[in-house]
Design a protein around this motif. Sequence first.
Motif, PDB file in Angstrom:
ATOM      1  N   LEU A  26      -3.662  -5.453   7.474  1.00 14.07           N
ATOM      2  CA  LEU A  26      -2.752  -6.500   7.014  1.00 14.07           C
ATOM      3  C   LEU A  26      -1.344  -6.003   6.692  1.00 14.07           C
ATOM      4  O   LEU A  26      -0.365  -6.674   7.043  1.00 14.07           O
ATOM      5  CB  LEU A  26      -3.360  -7.210   5.798  1.00 14.07           C
ATOM      6  CG  LEU A  26      -2.531  -8.356   5.203  1.00 14.07           C
ATOM      7  CD1 LEU A  26      -2.324  -9.446   6.247  1.00 14.07           C
ATOM      8  CD2 LEU A  26      -3.195  -8.919   3.960  1.00 14.07           C
ATOM      9  N   PRO A  27      -1.165  -4.860   5.999  1.00 14.63           N
ATOM     10  CA  PRO A  27       0.223  -4.456   5.668  1.00 14.63           C
ATOM     11  C   PRO A  27       1.133  -4.324   6.868  1.00 14.63           C
ATOM     12  O   PRO A  27       2.326  -4.660   6.791  1.00 14.63           O
ATOM     13  CB  PRO A  27       0.027  -3.102   4.965  1.00 14.63           C
ATOM     14  CG  PRO A  27      -1.355  -3.154   4.413  1.00 14.63           C
ATOM     15  CD  PRO A  27      -2.145  -3.948   5.397  1.00 14.63           C
ATOM     16  N   THR A  82       2.468  -0.560   0.277  1.00 13.45           N
ATOM     17  CA  THR A  82       2.076  -1.920   0.644  1.00 13.45           C
ATOM     18  C   THR A  82       0.624  -2.194   0.271  1.00 13.45           C
ATOM     19  O   THR A  82       0.297  -3.270  -0.245  1.00 13.45           O
ATOM     20  CB  THR A  82       2.275  -2.146   2.148  1.00 13.45           C
ATOM     21  OG1 THR A  82       3.558  -1.677   2.538  1.00 13.45           O
ATOM     22  CG2 THR A  82       2.166  -3.614   2.491  1.00 13.45           C
ATOM     23  N   LEU A  83      -0.262  -1.222   0.518  1.00 13.11           N
ATOM     24  CA  LEU A  83      -1.665  -1.403   0.140  1.00 13.11           C
ATOM     25  C   LEU A  83      -1.807  -1.580  -1.370  1.00 13.11           C
ATOM     26  O   LEU A  83      -2.544  -2.449  -1.854  1.00 13.11           O
ATOM     27  CB  LEU A  83      -2.486  -0.200   0.593  1.00 13.11           C
ATOM     28  CG  LEU A  83      -2.824  -0.083   2.081  1.00 13.11           C
ATOM     29  CD1 LEU A  83      -3.634   1.179   2.329  1.00 13.11           C
ATOM     30  CD2 LEU A  83      -3.587  -1.295   2.576  1.00 13.11           C
ATOM     31  N   ASN A  84      -1.107  -0.753  -2.138  1.00 18.39           N
ATOM     32  CA  ASN A  84      -1.210  -0.828  -3.596  1.00 18.39           C
ATOM     33  C   ASN A  84      -0.642  -2.138  -4.130  1.00 18.39           C
ATOM     34  O   ASN A  84      -1.205  -2.737  -5.061  1.00 18.39           O
ATOM     35  CB  ASN A  84      -0.479   0.348  -4.236  1.00 18.39           C
ATOM     36  CG  ASN A  84      -1.085   1.684  -3.851  1.00 18.39           C
ATOM     37  OD1 ASN A  84      -2.202   1.756  -3.360  1.00 18.39           O
ATOM     38  ND2 ASN A  84      -0.335   2.752  -4.067  1.00 18.39           N
ATOM     39  N   MET A  85       0.466  -2.584  -3.559  1.00 21.71           N
ATOM     40  CA  MET A  85       1.101  -3.810  -4.043  1.00 21.71           C
ATOM     41  C   MET A  85       0.278  -5.047  -3.673  1.00 21.71           C
ATOM     42  O   MET A  85       0.132  -5.966  -4.484  1.00 21.71           O
ATOM     43  CB  MET A  85       2.508  -3.916  -3.458  1.00 21.71           C
ATOM     44  CG  MET A  85       3.432  -2.799  -3.868  1.00 21.71           C
ATOM     45  SD  MET A  85       4.019  -2.956  -5.553  1.00 21.71           S
ATOM     46  CE  MET A  85       5.189  -4.269  -5.377  1.00 21.71           C
ATOM     47  N   LEU A  86      -0.264  -5.079  -2.455  1.00 23.72           N
ATOM     48  CA  LEU A  86      -1.072  -6.231  -2.046  1.00 23.72           C
ATOM     49  C   LEU A  86      -2.345  -6.331  -2.879  1.00 23.72           C
ATOM     50  O   LEU A  86      -2.879  -7.425  -3.068  1.00 23.72           O
ATOM     51  CB  LEU A  86      -1.420  -6.130  -0.558  1.00 23.72           C
ATOM     52  CG  LEU A  86      -0.279  -6.375   0.425  1.00 23.72           C
ATOM     53  CD1 LEU A  86      -0.763  -6.185   1.857  1.00 23.72           C
ATOM     54  CD2 LEU A  86       0.301  -7.761   0.260  1.00 23.72           C
ATOM     55  N   GLY A  87      -2.845  -5.183  -3.360  1.00 23.89           N
ATOM     56  CA  GLY A  87      -4.049  -5.208  -4.173  1.00 23.89           C
ATOM     57  C   GLY A  87      -3.864  -5.859  -5.523  1.00 23.89           C
ATOM     58  O   GLY A  87      -4.847  -6.188  -6.196  1.00 23.89           O
ATOM     59  N   LEU A  88      -2.620  -6.088  -5.951  1.00 19.74           N
ATOM     60  CA  LEU A  88      -2.365  -6.740  -7.230  1.00 19.74           C
ATOM     61  C   LEU A  88      -2.383  -8.257  -7.125  1.00 19.74           C
ATOM     62  O   LEU A  88      -2.348  -8.943  -8.146  1.00 19.74           O
ATOM     63  CB  LEU A  88      -1.004  -6.289  -7.776  1.00 19.74           C
ATOM     64  CG  LEU A  88      -0.905  -4.811  -8.169  1.00 19.74           C
ATOM     65  CD1 LEU A  88       0.521  -4.457  -8.553  1.00 19.74           C
ATOM     66  CD2 LEU A  88      -1.852  -4.501  -9.312  1.00 19.74           C
ATOM     67  N   LEU A  89      -2.406  -8.790  -5.902  1.00 21.47           N
ATOM     68  CA  LEU A  89      -2.442 -10.236  -5.731  1.00 21.47           C
ATOM     69  C   LEU A  89      -3.838 -10.767  -6.033  1.00 21.47           C
ATOM     70  O   LEU A  89      -4.832 -10.043  -5.884  1.00 21.47           O
ATOM     71  CB  LEU A  89      -2.033 -10.611  -4.304  1.00 21.47           C
ATOM     72  CG  LEU A  89      -0.606 -10.237  -3.899  1.00 21.47           C
ATOM     73  CD1 LEU A  89      -0.382 -10.575  -2.430  1.00 21.47           C
ATOM     74  CD2 LEU A  89       0.412 -10.951  -4.775  1.00 21.47           C
ATOM     75  N   THR A  96      -7.082   1.404  -1.602  1.00 22.91           N
ATOM     76  CA  THR A  96      -6.789   2.719  -2.179  1.00 22.91           C
ATOM     77  C   THR A  96      -7.503   2.968  -3.505  1.00 22.91           C
ATOM     78  O   THR A  96      -7.296   4.015  -4.114  1.00 22.91           O
ATOM     79  CB  THR A  96      -5.275   2.877  -2.374  1.00 22.91           C
ATOM     80  OG1 THR A  96      -4.726   1.683  -2.940  1.00 22.91           O
ATOM     81  CG2 THR A  96      -4.592   3.163  -1.057  1.00 22.91           C
ATOM     82  N   THR A  97      -8.330   2.037  -3.961  1.00 19.34           N
ATOM     83  CA  THR A  97      -9.206   2.333  -5.100  1.00 19.34           C
ATOM     84  C   THR A  97     -10.488   3.021  -4.651  1.00 19.34           C
ATOM     85  O   THR A  97     -11.304   3.385  -5.496  1.00 19.34           O
ATOM     86  CB  THR A  97      -9.560   1.042  -5.866  1.00 19.34           C
ATOM     87  OG1 THR A  97     -10.158   0.105  -4.961  1.00 19.34           O
ATOM     88  CG2 THR A  97      -8.332   0.420  -6.490  1.00 19.34           C
ATOM     89  N   MET A 209       3.861   1.859  -6.901  1.00 20.07           N
ATOM     90  CA  MET A 209       4.922   2.462  -6.102  1.00 20.07           C
ATOM     91  C   MET A 209       5.048   3.958  -6.391  1.00 20.07           C
ATOM     92  O   MET A 209       5.213   4.771  -5.482  1.00 20.07           O
ATOM     93  CB  MET A 209       6.252   1.749  -6.380  1.00 20.07           C
ATOM     94  CG  MET A 209       6.234   0.268  -6.075  1.00 20.07           C
ATOM     95  SD  MET A 209       7.779  -0.571  -6.467  1.00 20.07           S
ATOM     96  CE  MET A 209       8.876   0.205  -5.313  1.00 20.07           C
ATOM     97  N   ILE A 210       4.960   4.315  -7.669  1.00 18.49           N
ATOM     98  CA  ILE A 210       5.136   5.726  -8.044  1.00 18.49           C
ATOM     99  C   ILE A 210       4.011   6.586  -7.501  1.00 18.49           C
ATOM    100  O   ILE A 210       4.234   7.708  -7.024  1.00 18.49           O
ATOM    101  CB  ILE A 210       5.248   5.846  -9.577  1.00 18.49           C
ATOM    102  CG1 ILE A 210       6.559   5.220 -10.066  1.00 18.49           C
ATOM    103  CG2 ILE A 210       5.176   7.308 -10.015  1.00 18.49           C
ATOM    104  CD1 ILE A 210       6.663   5.112 -11.560  1.00 18.49           C
ATOM    105  N   GLN A 211       2.777   6.094  -7.561  1.00 17.95           N
ATOM    106  CA  GLN A 211       1.645   6.902  -7.092  1.00 17.95           C
ATOM    107  C   GLN A 211       1.712   7.141  -5.587  1.00 17.95           C
ATOM    108  O   GLN A 211       1.338   8.216  -5.117  1.00 17.95           O
ATOM    109  CB  GLN A 211       0.326   6.214  -7.459  1.00 17.95           C
ATOM    110  CG  GLN A 211       0.006   6.271  -8.939  1.00 17.95           C
ATOM    111  CD  GLN A 211      -0.018   7.695  -9.462  1.00 17.95           C
ATOM    112  OE1 GLN A 211      -0.569   8.605  -8.845  1.00 17.95           O
ATOM    113  NE2 GLN A 211       0.578   7.897 -10.622  1.00 17.95           N
ATOM    114  N   ALA A 212       2.173   6.164  -4.834  1.00 19.04           N
ATOM    115  CA  ALA A 212       2.356   6.392  -3.396  1.00 19.04           C
ATOM    116  C   ALA A 212       3.425   7.447  -3.159  1.00 19.04           C
ATOM    117  O   ALA A 212       3.280   8.322  -2.287  1.00 19.04           O
ATOM    118  CB  ALA A 212       2.731   5.077  -2.704  1.00 19.04           C
TER     119      ALA A 212
END
Length: 227
Positions: A26-27, A82-89, A96-97, A209-212
């Motif tokens: 998806l990203p 993008t993966l980390n941010m989409l996971g917050l929706l 990435t968990t 964002m920081i972890q990526a």
Amino acid sequence: MILSFFDQFMSPSLMGIPLILVALVLPWTLFPHPSSRWLENRALTLQNWTFARFTSQLLLPLNTPGHKWAAIFASLMMFLITLNMLGLLPYTFTPTTQLSLNMAFAVPLWLATVITGMRNQPTAALGHLLPEGTPTPLIPVLIIIETISLFIRPLALGVRLTANLTAGHLLIQLIATAAFVLLPMMPVVAILTGMLLFFLTLLEIAVAMIQAYVFVLLLSLYLQENI
């Protein structure tokens, strides 16, 4: 009740098909594609500027031979962000968990840096296993310790990314559950808890964002040791 908090980290499936594959693809569909026009639109201009800034920051600790990795590092960081941010929706899944996925990212890239060092400068690469000026009786012990620390690097990369995202998602769900439970009994406390949840969500966006960035930055530092 406790087990349901961790259900969000289970890889969902539909008709026997793991949806983690959809979450990984998806990203890339969200990024605008270049066109054949002379002038680019605002989305492409912003995307190119962001890529240029990220790439310049990633290349700061690297010597010139490591600049050929720029495309890999920039693509990996944008993909992880993008993966980390989409996971917050809501109603989404964060790939990435999963420690297995993060290790699949970390191990090949770390191994590529090690192989690069062994091929280009084997003496210097092996010299990292023994600090200069080490007393003779401590040489075997330090070689073992440095070898273990070398092989722990990919594990640390994967565990760091997994632990930070998992802890943030779990804390958000705990506070959200507390806010819903307290709403009929103590509305004021529930509102304050909701405000805390809002600020925690902003913090989790920053962490995503920081972890990526940290993941890719550590890979670039490992590469710098081997070029």
